[in-house]
Scaffold this motif. Structure first.
Motif, short mmCIF file in Angstrom:
data_model
loop_
_atom_site.label_atom_id
_atom_site.label_comp_id
_atom_site.label_asym_id
_atom_site.label_seq_id
_atom_site.Cartn_x
_atom_site.Cartn_y
_atom_site.Cartn_z
N ALA A 192 -0.37 26.93 99.34
CA ALA A 192 0.64 27.99 99.27
C ALA A 192 0.63 28.81 100.55
CB ALA A 192 0.38 28.89 98.07
N ILE A 193 -0.56 29.09 101.07
CA ILE A 193 -0.66 29.81 102.34
C ILE A 193 -0.06 28.98 103.46
CG2 ILE A 193 -2.27 30.70 104.07
CD1 ILE A 193 -4.12 31.48 101.77
N ALA A 194 -0.42 27.69 103.49
CA ALA A 194 0.09 26.81 104.55
C ALA A 194 1.61 26.73 104.52
CB ALA A 194 -0.52 25.42 104.41
N ARG A 195 2.18 26.60 103.33
CA ARG A 195 3.64 26.53 103.23
C ARG A 195 4.27 27.80 103.79
NH1 ARG A 195 2.54 23.57 98.29
NH2 ARG A 195 3.27 21.43 98.60
N SER A 196 3.68 28.93 103.44
CA SER A 196 4.21 30.20 103.93
C SER A 196 4.12 30.29 105.44
CB SER A 196 3.44 31.35 103.28
OG SER A 196 3.87 32.59 103.80
N ARG A 197 2.99 29.89 106.00
CA ARG A 197 2.80 29.96 107.45
C ARG A 197 3.76 29.02 108.19
NH1 ARG A 197 -2.30 32.25 108.71
NH2 ARG A 197 -2.52 34.00 107.28
N LEU A 198 3.94 27.83 107.66
CA LEU A 198 4.85 26.87 108.30
C LEU A 198 6.29 27.35 108.22
CD1 LEU A 198 3.29 23.49 107.11
CD2 LEU A 198 3.04 24.58 109.34
N GLU A 199 6.64 27.96 107.09
CA GLU A 199 7.98 28.52 106.97
C GLU A 199 8.20 29.62 107.98
OE1 GLU A 199 8.10 29.70 102.91
OE2 GLU A 199 8.38 27.67 102.12
N GLU A 200 7.21 30.51 108.14
CA GLU A 200 7.32 31.60 109.11
C GLU A 200 7.47 31.07 110.52
OE1 GLU A 200 3.87 33.99 108.62
OE2 GLU A 200 4.45 34.76 106.65
N ALA A 201 6.81 29.95 110.80
CA ALA A 201 6.87 29.37 112.14
C ALA A 201 8.10 28.51 112.36
CB ALA A 201 5.61 28.53 112.40
N GLY A 202 8.91 28.33 111.32
CA GLY A 202 10.13 27.53 111.44
C GLY A 202 9.86 26.04 111.59
N ILE A 203 8.74 25.57 111.04
CA ILE A 203 8.38 24.15 111.15
C ILE A 203 8.89 23.41 109.92
CG2 ILE A 203 6.46 22.51 111.23
CD1 ILE A 203 4.90 24.69 112.76
N ALA A 204 9.85 22.52 110.12
CA ALA A 204 10.49 21.82 109.00
C ALA A 204 10.11 20.34 108.94
CB ALA A 204 12.01 21.95 109.11
N ASN A 205 9.35 19.86 109.91
CA ASN A 205 9.01 18.43 109.93
C ASN A 205 7.64 18.17 109.33
OD1 ASN A 205 7.61 19.68 112.03
ND2 ASN A 205 7.62 17.85 113.31
N ALA A 206 7.18 19.04 108.42
CA ALA A 206 5.87 18.89 107.81
C ALA A 206 5.98 18.76 106.30
CB ALA A 206 4.98 20.08 108.17
N GLN A 207 5.09 17.95 105.73
CA GLN A 207 4.94 17.84 104.29
C GLN A 207 3.51 18.17 103.93
OE1 GLN A 207 6.12 13.91 103.03
NE2 GLN A 207 8.08 14.00 104.12
N LEU A 208 3.31 18.89 102.83
CA LEU A 208 1.98 19.28 102.38
C LEU A 208 1.69 18.61 101.04
CD1 LEU A 208 2.05 23.08 103.28
CD2 LEU A 208 1.10 21.19 104.61
N ARG A 209 0.46 18.12 100.90
CA ARG A 209 0.08 17.39 99.70
C ARG A 209 -1.27 17.88 99.19
NH1 ARG A 209 4.55 16.64 99.93
NH2 ARG A 209 5.74 14.77 100.40
N GLN A 210 -1.38 18.02 97.87
CA GLN A 210 -2.67 18.31 97.26
C GLN A 210 -3.40 16.99 97.12
OE1 GLN A 210 -2.56 20.01 93.32
NE2 GLN A 210 -4.57 20.94 93.54
N ALA A 211 -4.40 16.79 97.94
CA ALA A 211 -5.07 15.49 97.98
C ALA A 211 -6.44 15.63 98.61
CB ALA A 211 -4.23 14.47 98.76
N SER A 212 -7.24 14.60 98.44
CA SER A 212 -8.59 14.54 98.99
C SER A 212 -8.64 13.56 100.14
CB SER A 212 -9.57 14.11 97.89
OG SER A 212 -10.79 13.64 98.44
N VAL A 213 -9.57 13.78 101.06
CA VAL A 213 -9.75 12.84 102.16
C VAL A 213 -10.19 11.49 101.64
CG1 VAL A 213 -12.17 13.49 102.54
CG2 VAL A 213 -10.85 12.54 104.43
N PHE A 214 -10.75 11.44 100.42
CA PHE A 214 -11.19 10.17 99.85
C PHE A 214 -10.09 9.46 99.08
CE2 PHE A 214 -15.09 12.89 99.88
CZ PHE A 214 -15.69 12.26 100.96
#
Length: 324
Positions: A192-214
């Motif tokens: 949720a924080i990351a989405r807010s920060r990316l929105e503030e920065a005007g970055i639209a080419n990113a997708q965020l996923r709840q996931a593990s490195v494994f």
């Protein structure tokens, strides 16, 4: 051999039908600004949830948008398929943004994002003291990021994968280098924080996923650059994480790891859940070499004026070109 950039007559016709409706055009314009939930779109469009869901279903069936489930929430985004995305972008680029409807949508979207930012800020503030204590032990973030950018250089990449994206800082820092970015984190609060920060920065080419490195949400040999920023010391199997990430790299793909060098600050283990007290250069290099990667750059950033602080180390490794 068929050209992947071409669409069949029927698919082009189906796509045109799906786009030929005012609300669906508005949805496509909004999703150009980043991922959104049904609730977000309902608030912006000022339409009922069933109606918005119906529009989304038709756009998905036409192959124009995709859907990602995160717990009880579903996030929608424009597709990455080159032919469909190119068609969508070419048409939306010709659509005037000066009309009253487009202006109203932008204003309501700003209100929705302000609400996201407020919720994210509350969570961040509640945990800031703990994060600041750890940050005070090592070199300023600015120095680490400057060294990171120097190591990575300006080579353009198709896909960036950020492991443990946290606040989305790595994506923000490197967004200009990549066509698209994927950030993963096991914490919904951090996403949720990351989405807010990316929105503030005007970055639209990113997708965020709840996931593990494994359990990465990408296929093998599918990404060009992976960042693992201050993540491995939280894992009980960091070598296994390196192995999983290495498998996701394309030939000539790169992995950059930013973490602490070996240290003896035991309170980080007992109070802050650090499972590993840093890593030696030999240990990290052995793991990377074991996955067939070549370590091409190393950078060390000292903790500044503190006698007992944390030294940050950056390792950049590259996957060789596969033999023909």
């Amino acid at each position: 051999m068929p050209d992947d950039s071409q669409l069949s007559f029927q698919r082009l016709l189906d796509t045109a039908k799906a786009m030929a409706e005012s609300s669906r055009l508005r949805i496509l314009l909004l999703l150009r600004q980043g991922e959104m939930t049904v609730s977000d779109l309902t608030a912006v469009l000022e339409q009922s949830q069933p109606r918005v869901s119906r529009h989304l279903k038709l756009l998905m069936e036409a192959g124009l948008i995709g859907r990602y489930q995160e717990g009880a929430w579903a996030y929608f985004h424009l597709v990455e398929d080159d032919a469909m995305r190119s068609l969508c972008d070419s048409l939306l680029d010709r659509l005037s943004q000066a009309g009253m409807q487009a202006q109203s949508d932008r204003e309501r979207l700003a209100e929705v994002r302000d609400a996201h930012a407020s919720r994210a800020a509350s969570y961040f503030a509640a945990n800031a003291a703990e994060w600041d204590r750890i940050r005070s032990l090592h070199a300023p973030d600015e120095a680490v990021e400057e060294a990171l950018c120097a190591v990575i250089g300006e080579r353009q990449v198709e896909t960036l994968l950020d492991i443990g994206t946290g606040t989305g800082r790595m994506i923000t820092l490197l967004a200009s280098l990549c066509r698209r970015a994927i950030g993963i984190d096991p914490s919904r609060e951090m996403l949720a924080i990351a989405r807010s920060r990316l929105e503030e920065a005007g970055i639209a080419n990113a997708q965020l996923r709840q996931a593990s490195v494994f359990d990465l949400p990408v296929g093998k040999a599918s990404v060009d650059l992976v960042t693992i920023h201050q993540v491995l010391h939280y894992l009980d199997q960091p070598a296994r994480a390196v192995k999983a990430v290495a498998a996701a790299l394309r030939p000539e793909g790169r992995m950059v790891i930013i973490d602490f060098q070996s240290h003896d600050l035991e309170f980080l283990r007992s109070e802050y859940a650090h499972l590993r007290l840093g890593f030696s250069d030999r240990q990290m290099t052995d793991w990377l070499h074991g996955e067939g990667l070549s370590v091409t750059h190393r950078r060390t950033i000292a903790p500044g004026h503190r006698e007992q602080g944390l030294t940050v180390h950056i390792w950049l490794a590259e996957k060789p070109v596969e033999a023909s």
